[in-house]
Design a protein around this motif. Structure first.
Motif: not given
Length: 227
Positions: A60-66
């Motif tokens: 998920a972090k790879a797609h949503n940096k927040a």
């Protein structure tokens, strides 16, 4: 900011492919331009790293940096070493719904939609009067039920759909996960004819994820809080 109701991913039993399905859904929604958050409220069999939760979080972090402002403790609030139902694995520890709700709110604030992966199946006990299916109501989530494609899938699927219907849940979708080509070939011969006759369509994790996403994702006005 556009918000969408969260999606709770469950399955007809354990080891059916909830994490794999959640990852496929995450990637599909991300490709459609959504900032996707993930949550694994409870993970058992943790020794010492929550494998499913970590895989979901890193993807998920790879797609949503927040989401980089969060930690694995936010994604998997409760972790237990024993690979058993949470009611057993937790021992004397109390699983507090408010802790789960607070963790979810942190993830939701950074996301357009949150994918919440359950543990085991819908009837897995968390507390004496708190079951995995109660997470659907706790998070006001739509549900994606994942079924296996092996012999016996018809019975397992219909029992779970009957449970959802008896609970008054109508905002759900279901799909079939095929772990190998051999199982899929047998499924198409043995089980698929009845399921297609009964339901008209049978969605596949491998082939129909865009259609599954469309079925589950509906716009919500965050100011009016209307689904």
């Amino acid at each position: 900011m556009m918000k969408y109701p969260p999606i709770f991913i469950s399955a007809t039993n354990t080891d059916i492919g909830k994490t794999y399905t959640t990852l496929r859904l995450l990637e599909t929604l991300s490709q459609q331009g959504l900032n996707v958050g993930v949550m694994k409220p409870i993970e058992t069999g943790v020794a010492p790293v929550p494998l499913d939760g970590t895989l979901l979080f890193e993807t998920a972090k790879a797609h949503n940096k927040a989401l980089e402002s969060l930690t694995i403790n936010d994604i998997v609030p409760y972790r237990f070493e024993l690979p058993a139902a949470p009611y057993v694995a937790k021992g004397r520890k109390k699983i507090d719904p408010d802790v789960l709700r607070h963790a979810y709110e942190k993830i939701e604030a950074l996301s357009d939609i949150v994918l919440i992966e359950g543990a085991g199946g819908l009837l897995v006990p968390i507390e004496e009067d708190f079951y995995m299916y109660d997470l659907m109501r706790l998070f006001n989530a739509r549900t994606l039920l994942v079924a296996h494609d092996r012999l016996g899938c018809i019975n397992d699927l219909l029992l779970n759909l009957h449970l959802l219907d008896s609970l008054g849940v109508d905002n759900y979708e279901w799909c079939v996960n095929s772990k190998c080509a051999e199982d899929r070939a047998a499924f198409e011969k043995i089980s698929l004819p009845f399921l297609k006759k009964l339901f008209g369509r049978v969605l596949s994790v491998q082939e129909d994820m865009p259609a599954i996403a469309r079925s589950l994702v509906t716009y919500r006005d965050v100011n009016a809080n209307i689904v």
